[in-house]
Write a protein that holds these residues in place. Structure first.
Motif, PDB file in Angstrom:
ATOM      1  N   GLY A   1       4.750  11.264   5.544  1.00 19.20           N
ATOM      2  CA  GLY A   1       5.079  10.073   4.892  1.00 19.20           C
ATOM      3  C   GLY A   1       4.300  10.167   3.516  1.00 19.20           C
ATOM      4  N   TRP A   2       3.993  11.170   2.865  1.00 17.18           N
ATOM      5  CA  TRP A   2       3.680  11.470   1.566  1.00 17.18           C
ATOM      6  C   TRP A   2       3.975  12.564   1.126  1.00 17.18           C
ATOM      7  N   GLY A   3       4.070  12.890  -0.130  1.00 18.52           N
ATOM      8  CA  GLY A   3       4.308  14.152  -0.653  1.00 18.52           C
ATOM      9  C   GLY A   3       5.898  14.294  -0.667  1.00 18.52           C
TER      10      GLY A   3
ATOM     11  N   ASP B   1     -15.926   8.112  -2.054  1.00 22.65           N
ATOM     12  CA  ASP B   1     -14.798   7.760  -2.699  1.00 22.65           C
ATOM     13  C   ASP B   1     -13.506   7.705  -1.504  1.00 22.65           C
ATOM     14  N   PHE B   2     -12.832   6.781  -1.962  1.00 21.00           N
ATOM     15  CA  PHE B   2     -11.670   6.559  -0.904  1.00 21.00           C
ATOM     16  C   PHE B   2     -11.004   7.933  -0.307  1.00 21.00           C
ATOM     17  N   GLN B   3     -10.488   8.706  -1.150  1.00 18.63           N
ATOM     18  CA  GLN B   3      -9.757   9.759  -0.654  1.00 18.63           C
ATOM     19  C   GLN B   3     -10.799  10.919   0.075  1.00 18.63           C
ATOM     20  N   ASP B   4     -12.081  10.785  -0.239  1.00 17.11           N
ATOM     21  CA  ASP B   4     -12.871  11.658   0.416  1.00 17.11           C
ATOM     22  C   ASP B   4     -13.260  11.164   1.858  1.00 17.11           C
ATOM     23  N   TYR B   5     -13.248   9.861   1.980  1.00 16.63           N
ATOM     24  CA  TYR B   5     -13.244   9.313   3.173  1.00 16.63           C
ATOM     25  C   TYR B   5     -12.024   9.548   3.960  1.00 16.63           C
ATOM     26  N   PHE B   6     -10.756   9.200   3.344  1.00 12.93           N
ATOM     27  CA  PHE B   6      -9.495   9.171   4.064  1.00 12.93           C
ATOM     28  C   PHE B   6      -8.978  10.426   4.446  1.00 12.93           C
ATOM     29  N   VAL B   7      -8.779  11.514   3.438  1.00  7.31           N
ATOM     30  CA  VAL B   7      -8.248  12.822   3.560  1.00  7.31           C
ATOM     31  C   VAL B   7      -9.500  13.723   4.046  1.00  7.31           C
ATOM     32  N   ARG B   8     -10.471  13.766   3.093  1.00  3.26           N
ATOM     33  CA  ARG B   8     -11.464  15.076   3.546  1.00  3.26           C
ATOM     34  C   ARG B   8     -12.205  14.629   4.971  1.00  3.26           C
TER      35      ARG B   8
ATOM     36  N   ARG C   1       5.804  20.262  -6.942  1.00  2.79           N
ATOM     37  CA  ARG C   1       6.737  19.066  -7.440  1.00  2.79           C
ATOM     38  C   ARG C   1       6.069  17.764  -7.522  1.00  2.79           C
ATOM     39  N   ASP C   2       4.905  17.725  -6.660  1.00  2.00           N
ATOM     40  CA  ASP C   2       4.073  16.488  -6.847  1.00  2.00           C
ATOM     41  C   ASP C   2       3.303  16.433  -7.948  1.00  2.00           C
ATOM     42  N   LEU C   3       2.784  17.718  -8.195  1.00  2.88           N
ATOM     43  CA  LEU C   3       1.947  17.905  -9.500  1.00  2.88           C
ATOM     44  C   LEU C   3       2.491  17.472 -10.441  1.00  2.88           C
TER      45      LEU C   3
ATOM     46  N   THR D   1      -9.173  21.953  -2.483  1.00  2.00           N
ATOM     47  CA  THR D   1      -7.633  21.974  -1.981  1.00  2.00           C
ATOM     48  C   THR D   1      -7.454  21.096  -0.815  1.00  2.00           C
ATOM     49  N   TRP D   2      -8.524  20.386  -0.416  1.00  2.00           N
ATOM     50  CA  TRP D   2      -8.258  19.365   0.751  1.00  2.00           C
ATOM     51  C   TRP D   2      -7.187  18.476   0.623  1.00  2.00           C
ATOM     52  N   PHE D   3      -7.247  17.967  -0.776  1.00  3.27           N
ATOM     53  CA  PHE D   3      -6.147  17.097  -1.300  1.00  3.27           C
ATOM     54  C   PHE D   3      -4.784  17.935  -1.322  1.00  3.27           C
ATOM     55  N   ARG D   4      -4.007  17.782  -0.510  1.00  6.37           N
ATOM     56  CA  ARG D   4      -2.754  18.603  -0.545  1.00  6.37           C
ATOM     57  C   ARG D   4      -1.780  18.219  -1.726  1.00  6.37           C
ATOM     58  N   LEU D   5      -2.069  18.665  -2.792  1.00 11.49           N
ATOM     59  CA  LEU D   5      -0.748  18.266  -3.762  1.00 11.49           C
ATOM     60  C   LEU D   5      -0.040  19.348  -4.086  1.00 11.49           C
ATOM     61  N   GLY D   6       1.412  19.166  -3.755  1.00 14.23           N
ATOM     62  CA  GLY D   6       2.513  20.068  -3.697  1.00 14.23           C
ATOM     63  C   GLY D   6       2.973  20.378  -5.159  1.00 14.23           C
TER      64      GLY D   6
ATOM     65  N   PRO E   1      -1.532   8.137  -5.520  1.00 18.34           N
ATOM     66  CA  PRO E   1      -1.012   8.172  -4.087  1.00 18.34           C
ATOM     67  C   PRO E   1       0.088   7.194  -3.764  1.00 18.34           C
ATOM     68  N   ASP E   2      -0.310   5.780  -3.728  1.00 17.47           N
ATOM     69  CA  ASP E   2       0.397   4.740  -3.301  1.00 17.47           C
ATOM     70  C   ASP E   2       1.754   4.644  -4.111  1.00 17.47           C
ATOM     71  N   ILE E   3       1.517   4.687  -5.323  1.00 14.93           N
ATOM     72  CA  ILE E   3       2.869   4.295  -6.079  1.00 14.93           C
ATOM     73  C   ILE E   3       3.581   5.780  -5.777  1.00 14.93           C
ATOM     74  N   ASP E   4       3.145   6.923  -5.844  1.00 17.79           N
ATOM     75  CA  ASP E   4       4.057   7.990  -5.570  1.00 17.79           C
ATOM     76  C   ASP E   4       4.798   7.939  -4.134  1.00 17.79           C
ATOM     77  N   ILE E   5       3.926   7.445  -3.116  1.00 19.10           N
ATOM     78  CA  ILE E   5       4.515   7.358  -1.882  1.00 19.10           C
ATOM     79  C   ILE E   5       5.703   6.592  -1.715  1.00 19.10           C
ATOM     80  N   VAL E   6       5.648   5.316  -2.503  1.00 14.67           N
ATOM     81  CA  VAL E   6       6.576   4.222  -2.636  1.00 14.67           C
ATOM     82  C   VAL E   6       7.846   4.931  -3.476  1.00 14.67           C
TER      83      VAL E   6
ATOM     84  N   GLY F   1       0.884  -1.261  -0.026  1.00 17.26           N
ATOM     85  CA  GLY F   1       0.030   0.019  -0.026  1.00 17.26           C
ATOM     86  C   GLY F   1       1.084   1.240  -0.080  1.00 17.26           C
ATOM     87  N   GLY F   2       0.575   2.280   0.609  1.00 15.13           N
ATOM     88  CA  GLY F   2       1.386   3.478   0.856  1.00 15.13           C
ATOM     89  C   GLY F   2       2.481   3.455   1.840  1.00 15.13           C
ATOM     90  N   VAL F   3       2.238   4.375   2.985  1.00 18.32           N
ATOM     91  CA  VAL F   3       3.189   4.614   3.847  1.00 18.32           C
ATOM     92  C   VAL F   3       3.978   3.549   4.875  1.00 18.32           C
ATOM     93  N   GLY F   4       3.203   2.440   5.096  1.00 13.41           N
ATOM     94  CA  GLY F   4       3.641   1.580   5.939  1.00 13.41           C
ATOM     95  C   GLY F   4       4.312   0.644   5.222  1.00 13.41           C
TER      96      GLY F   4
HETATM   97  N1  FO1 Z   1      -2.959  12.271   2.861  1.00 12.36           N
HETATM   98  C1  FO1 Z   1      -3.533  13.068   3.586  1.00 12.36           C
HETATM   99  O1  FO1 Z   1      -3.851  12.799   4.856  1.00 12.36           O
HETATM  100  N2  FO1 Z   1      -3.837  14.375   3.216  1.00 12.36           N
HETATM  101  C2  FO1 Z   1      -3.493  14.853   2.082  1.00 12.36           C
HETATM  102  O2  FO1 Z   1      -3.800  16.218   1.927  1.00 12.36           O
HETATM  103  C3  FO1 Z   1      -2.899  13.969   1.133  1.00 12.36           C
HETATM  104  C4  FO1 Z   1      -2.440  14.461  -0.097  1.00 12.36           C
HETATM  105  C5  FO1 Z   1      -1.551  13.647  -0.875  1.00 12.36           C
HETATM  106  C6  FO1 Z   1      -1.099  14.034  -2.006  1.00 12.36           C
HETATM  107  C7  FO1 Z   1      -0.534  13.259  -2.781  1.00 12.36           C
HETATM  108  C8  FO1 Z   1      -0.177  11.920  -2.590  1.00 12.36           C
HETATM  109  O3  FO1 Z   1       0.659  10.884  -3.334  1.00 12.36           O
HETATM  110  C9  FO1 Z   1      -0.506  11.543  -1.182  1.00 12.36           C
HETATM  111  C10 FO1 Z   1      -1.270  12.357  -0.504  1.00 12.36           C
HETATM  112  N3  FO1 Z   1      -1.947  11.745   0.674  1.00 12.36           N
HETATM  113  C11 FO1 Z   1      -2.506  12.609   1.714  1.00 12.36           C
HETATM  114  C12 FO1 Z   1      -1.662  10.478   1.183  1.00 12.36           C
HETATM  115  C13 FO1 Z   1      -2.726   9.748   0.682  1.00 12.36           C
HETATM  116  O4  FO1 Z   1      -3.833   9.991   0.343  1.00 12.36           O
HETATM  117  C14 FO1 Z   1      -2.894   8.056   1.481  1.00 12.36           C
HETATM  118  O5  FO1 Z   1      -1.972   8.254   2.413  1.00 12.36           O
HETATM  119  C15 FO1 Z   1      -3.021   7.093   0.757  1.00 12.36           C
HETATM  120  O6  FO1 Z   1      -4.102   7.056  -0.183  1.00 12.36           O
HETATM  121  C16 FO1 Z   1      -3.313   5.928   1.901  1.00 12.36           C
HETATM  122  O7  FO1 Z   1      -2.429   4.887   1.439  1.00 12.36           O
END
Ligand code: FO1
Length: 312
Positions: free
Chosen positions: A64-66, A147-154, A92-94, A85-90, A46-51, A7-10
């Motif tokens: 752990g992201w961005g 939607d997942f990011q609506d649940y997770f981030v928003r 360089r990430d953009l 703007t709730w999904f914080r895309l920087g 997000p998960d591909i970019d985090i890795v 997945g992403g951060v872990g």
């Molecule tokens: N996670 C947040 O909690 N808030 C954000 O604004 C956010 C922005 C974001 C932008 C780019 C990216 O690649 C990941 C981002 N994430 C953000 C992390 C991400 O949404 C989640 O960690 C994963 O989807 C869960 O694995």
């Protein structure tokens, strides 16, 4: 050769340890794309970019992201036009997302775009999206389907989860190389990611669970639950919401049909007997990864458990 389901951060933090003990050329990572979204016409993974950012050493370590030190000028300028703007895309990430979207519009597949971006960031491992086809994780709540990011981030994952679905999963095929990487691996590792929304979509793809059951390689999973708590994110709340016990034992049960080795934290040593009773080998190690050395030690322990595995 090691194949990691991620997945992403872990997962990214675990992979930082794995690349210290195994050459990148011997690692294939299969990444969840159920979290993907489209914003401003751009494909965001997000998960591909985090890795990618983590292994390239440019990730914002705290979040752990961005990207570390990124600015948000473009997002703030987009707000003028009413974009969310709730999904914080920087900025360089953009740029990564712009380039990915450009590649996709040129007719490249997500697998090709992901490999090209990983190479540009200097990675030598093989990074595969779970599928080139669209799959969208959606969460059932009392407010309806989100939607997942609506649940997770928003909503900051604070709404109770009643169910999870992976839209498009029936039609989606695993990306080229996914099933081969599982069948041909010397060892398969399920990263310490959320079993329901990070590993769940990968397992739900046609042929993946079967490939995990059929592979001659041992399969190990690292529990993302330690002492009844999630290491990060909503895994504990989600398990609870679905009526499951928040325990490393639940993780073992969810993966039981294809798993050989369950890696649990020392804090959960008391569960070892019950995990073994499921027919699994148990490795009890420190799974909490604070620094570089702890990540390396965890990866080393998992690799040793896989290499020392003596058969089903
Ligand atoms: N996670 C947040 O909690 N808030 C954000 O604004 C956010 C922005 C974001 C932008 C780019 C990216 O690649 C990941 C981002 N994430 C953000 C992390 C991400 O949404 C989640 O960690 C994963 O989807 C869960 O694995």
């Amino acid at each position: 050769m090691f194949t990691v389901l991620a997945g992403g951060v872990g997962a990214a933090r675990f992979l930082e340890g794995l690349v210290q003990v195994v050459p990148q050329e011997e690692i294939t990572v299969i990444v969840n794309t159920g979290d993907d979204l489209e914003l401003f016409g751009l494909r965001i993974c997000p998960d591909i970019d985090i890795v990618t950012y983590t292994l390239a050493g440019v990730v914002d370590q705290e979040r752990g992201w961005g990207i570390e030190g990124d600015s948000f000028a473009c997002l703030e300028a987009l707000a003028r036009f009413g974009h969310p703007t709730w999904f914080r895309l920087g900025d360089r990430d953009l740029a990564t997302c712009l380039h990915r979207t450009w590649l996709l519009r040129q007719g490249r597949s997500l697998s090709q775009a992901t490999a090209a971006i990983a190479r540009s960031f200097g990675l030598a491992l093989s990074l595969l999206p779970m599928s080139d086809d669209p799959v969208a994780t959606r969460v059932m709540t009392d407010e309806g389907l989100l939607d997942f990011q609506d649940y997770f981030v928003r909503r900051g994952w604070q709404v109770p989860v009643r169910g999870i679905l992976f839209q498009g999963i029936e039609e989606a095929r695993p990306a080229p190389g996914v099933l081969e990487a599982i069948r041909g691996a010397g060892g398969v590792i399920i990263a310490p990611s959320n079993p329901l929304v990070s590993i769940g979509p990968i397992l739900a793809l046609k042929g993946v669970r079967e490939a995990l059951r059929a592979t001659p390689a041992p399969v190990a999973a690292i529990s993302p639950i330690v002492g009844g708590r999630a290491l990060k994110g909503p895994a504990a709340l989600m398990l609870e919401g679905l009526g499951l016990e928040v325990s490393a034992l639940t993780i073992a049960r969810l993966y039981r049909d294809f798993l050989d080795i369950m890696v649990i934290d020392r804090e959960d040593e008391g569960l070892a007997g019950e995990v073994e009773a499921l027919g699994l080998q148990v490795a009890v190690v420190d799974t909490i990864m604070r620094g570089k050395e702890e990540k390396r030690a965890l990866a080393q322990a998992v690799v040793e458990a896989l290499r020392g595995w003596s058969g089903r």
